[in-house]
Design an enzyme around this catalytic site. Structure first.
Site, PDB file in Angstrom:
ATOM      1  N   TYR A  33     -20.419  23.687  -0.934  1.00  0.00           N
ATOM      2  CA  TYR A  33     -19.805  24.746  -0.611  1.00  0.00           C
ATOM      3  C   TYR A  33     -20.901  25.094  -0.445  1.00  0.00           C
ATOM      4  O   TYR A  33     -21.911  24.907  -0.274  1.00  0.00           O
ATOM      5  CB  TYR A  33     -18.520  26.168  -1.313  1.00  0.00           C
ATOM      6  CG  TYR A  33     -20.759  26.633  -2.716  1.00  0.00           C
ATOM      7  CD1 TYR A  33     -20.326  25.845  -3.389  1.00  0.00           C
ATOM      8  CD2 TYR A  33     -20.668  28.044  -2.367  1.00  0.00           C
ATOM      9  CE1 TYR A  33     -21.435  26.542  -4.786  1.00  0.00           C
ATOM     10  CE2 TYR A  33     -21.343  28.476  -3.517  1.00  0.00           C
ATOM     11  CZ  TYR A  33     -21.958  27.393  -4.261  1.00  0.00           C
ATOM     12  OH  TYR A  33     -22.726  28.441  -4.940  1.00  0.00           O
ATOM     13  N   LYS A 149     -25.012  21.682  -3.603  1.00  0.00           N
ATOM     14  CA  LYS A 149     -24.481  22.735  -4.305  1.00  0.00           C
ATOM     15  C   LYS A 149     -22.897  22.508  -4.446  1.00  0.00           C
ATOM     16  O   LYS A 149     -22.078  22.293  -3.610  1.00  0.00           O
ATOM     17  CB  LYS A 149     -24.433  23.496  -2.940  1.00  0.00           C
ATOM     18  CG  LYS A 149     -24.261  24.964  -2.765  1.00  0.00           C
ATOM     19  CD  LYS A 149     -24.791  25.801  -1.306  1.00  0.00           C
ATOM     20  CE  LYS A 149     -24.610  28.053  -1.779  1.00  0.00           C
ATOM     21  NZ  LYS A 149     -25.198  28.043  -2.685  1.00  0.00           N
ATOM     22  N   GLU A 182     -34.795  28.383 -11.917  1.00  0.00           N
ATOM     23  CA  GLU A 182     -33.799  29.784 -10.513  1.00  0.00           C
ATOM     24  C   GLU A 182     -33.291  30.402 -11.391  1.00  0.00           C
ATOM     25  O   GLU A 182     -33.126  30.807 -12.505  1.00  0.00           O
ATOM     26  CB  GLU A 182     -33.384  28.377  -9.410  1.00  0.00           C
ATOM     27  CG  GLU A 182     -32.643  27.820 -10.063  1.00  0.00           C
ATOM     28  CD  GLU A 182     -31.534  26.848  -8.622  1.00  0.00           C
ATOM     29  OE1 GLU A 182     -31.454  27.870  -7.671  1.00  0.00           O
ATOM     30  OE2 GLU A 182     -30.572  25.712  -9.057  1.00  0.00           O
ATOM     31  N   LEU A 207     -31.496  24.586  -6.137  1.00  0.00           N
ATOM     32  CA  LEU A 207     -30.624  24.265  -4.799  1.00  0.00           C
ATOM     33  C   LEU A 207     -32.131  24.782  -3.820  1.00  0.00           C
ATOM     34  O   LEU A 207     -32.904  26.209  -3.931  1.00  0.00           O
ATOM     35  CB  LEU A 207     -30.279  25.946  -4.614  1.00  0.00           C
ATOM     36  CG  LEU A 207     -29.052  25.240  -3.960  1.00  0.00           C
ATOM     37  CD1 LEU A 207     -27.951  24.152  -3.928  1.00  0.00           C
ATOM     38  CD2 LEU A 207     -28.384  26.804  -3.665  1.00  0.00           C
TER      39      LEU A 207
HETATM   40  N1  PDD Z   1     -25.920  31.121  -4.279  1.00  0.00           N
HETATM   41  N2  PDD Z   1     -29.971  29.119  -6.009  1.00  0.00           N
HETATM   42  C1  PDD Z   1     -28.279  29.177  -6.590  1.00  0.00           C
HETATM   43  C2  PDD Z   1     -27.771  28.094  -7.604  1.00  0.00           C
HETATM   44  C3  PDD Z   1     -27.423  29.779  -5.865  1.00  0.00           C
HETATM   45  O1  PDD Z   1     -26.148  29.065  -6.105  1.00  0.00           O
HETATM   46  C4  PDD Z   1     -28.301  29.719  -4.155  1.00  0.00           C
HETATM   47  C5  PDD Z   1     -26.883  31.023  -3.847  1.00  0.00           C
HETATM   48  C6  PDD Z   1     -29.464  30.416  -4.341  1.00  0.00           C
HETATM   49  C7  PDD Z   1     -29.662  30.835  -3.320  1.00  0.00           C
HETATM   50  O2  PDD Z   1     -29.770  29.852  -1.589  1.00  0.00           O
HETATM   51  P1  PDD Z   1     -29.512  30.473  -0.521  1.00  0.00           P
HETATM   52  O3  PDD Z   1     -30.612  31.323   0.170  1.00  0.00           O
HETATM   53  O4  PDD Z   1     -29.688  29.622   0.382  1.00  0.00           O
HETATM   54  O5  PDD Z   1     -28.164  31.744  -0.960  1.00  0.00           O
HETATM   55  C8  PDD Z   1     -30.750  29.341  -5.526  1.00  0.00           C
HETATM   56  C9  PDD Z   1     -24.848  31.666  -3.479  1.00  0.00           C
HETATM   57  C10 PDD Z   1     -24.617  32.636  -2.754  1.00  0.00           C
HETATM   58  C11 PDD Z   1     -23.716  31.804  -4.227  1.00  0.00           C
HETATM   59  O6  PDD Z   1     -22.808  30.661  -5.063  1.00  0.00           O
HETATM   60  O7  PDD Z   1     -22.765  32.900  -4.284  1.00  0.00           O
END
Ligand code: PDD
Length: 287
Positions: A33, A149, A182, A207
């Site tokens: 996703y 992801k 993270e 990620l």
């Molecule tokens: N999550 N690390 C993890 C485990 C994440 O699920 C996310 C993002 C990030 C940050 O990635 P980005 O900057 O591309 O949003 C880091 C999304 C927002 C979610 O699952 O809702």
């Protein structure tokens, strides 16, 4: 409110939007996703999200369901049909639906594509950033390909649920050596006593955040000192500042970790300034 959802080629009312009971996303979490910020009706950093989506699909050998351009069109259409000005667009692609069997189905099984958009409140997020958030640390029990992801988010759900009970809004996963990997749904950052911004380098254990990538551009431009390396949870406790990044919150200051105040217990100047700068460095796509 989400009114219309895109499911496999059709725009359907939210209450009727459904995928097959034997979708591999449902049975095996065999699905990836993206969450992309919507700002003034436009997509933020669409290209980077699309590049990551493509990479996630490639790593899992799921075929690209349609061209990037077509996926972009679907996302924009969903944003428009739901009249989302500010909020997020969620795009999920699973390997498709087939009788339950661990081995991949044949090429005749097409990926499932779902896209929905949801309004958010920038004012509420800004208000949260004014005071900062609390973090709770927890052992990182996730698999060893966190760079993909996938929707396999159960460890994050469990950890966030526990953190919520303690009044913390996000969790920081910690590896067996005591280093922060993270957040549950965000990347983790600290600022040390010398003003150096520190975040873990990319690898299979985190990620590759889109917000992280754009923020690195901002940091480079602002000539802030940067170190991409693992940091210990104990370093974070002693840090001058801490913050997290994600598409839904951009840069969010952290003021407490495991009940300990970070710095003076208020959002720090580096995090606040990077938060202000963020959208100047992001790419905002045309509507
Ligand atoms: N999550 N690390 C993890 C485990 C994440 O699920 C996310 C993002 C990030 C940050 O990635 P980005 O900057 O591309 O949003 C880091 C999304 C927002 C979610 O699952 O809702």
């Amino acid at each position: 409110m989400t009114r219309i959802v895109y499911v496999n080629g059709r725009y359907v009312p939210y209450s009727q939007a459904a995928v097959h009971v034997e979708d591999r996303g449902f049975q095996f979490a065999d699905s990836i996703y993206e969450v992309c910020e919507v700002r003034s009706g436009r997509l933020v950093d669409e290209e980077r999200h699309m590049a990551r989506l493509k990479r996630s699909l490639g790593e899992l050998q799921i075929s690209q369901p349609m061209s990037e351009k077509a996926l972009g069109h679907v996302m924009r259409e969903v944003v428009k049909r739901n009249r989302v000005r500010n909020g997020l667009v969620y795009l999920q692609v699973s390997r498709g639906a087939a009788p339950r069997e661990f081995l991949f189905p044949g090429d005749d099984v097409l990926p499932t594509v779902v896209c929905l958009a949801r309004p958010g409140s920038p004012a509420a997020i800004d208000a949260r950033a004014e005071v900062g958030i609390a973090i709770k640390s927890t052992p990182d029990i996730r698999w060893q390909r966190c760079d993909i992801k996938t929707v396999m988010l159960l460890p994050a759900c469990l950890a966030k649920e526990e953190a919520h009970k303690d009044g913390a809004r996000e969790v920081w996963f910690v590896d067996p050596d005591g280093y922060v990997t993270e957040g549950g749904s965000s990347n983790a950052w600290i600022v040390d006593g010398d003003g150096t911004v520190i975040t873990r380098q990319l690898g299979a254990d985190i990620l590759p955040g889109v917000t992280r990538a754009t923020l690195l551009d901002a940091i480079g431009e602002a000539k802030v000192r940067l170190s991409e390396r693992p940091f210990l949870l104990t370093e974070a406790y002693a840090a001058r500042e801490a913050f997290i990044t994600s598409a839904t919150q951009t840069v969010m200051p952290v003021v407490r970790i495991d009940g300990r105040a970070i710095g003076d217990g208020k959002p720090g100047p580096v995090a606040q300034s990077l938060r202000q700068k963020f959208h100047h460095f992001a790419t905002i796509s045309s509507a």
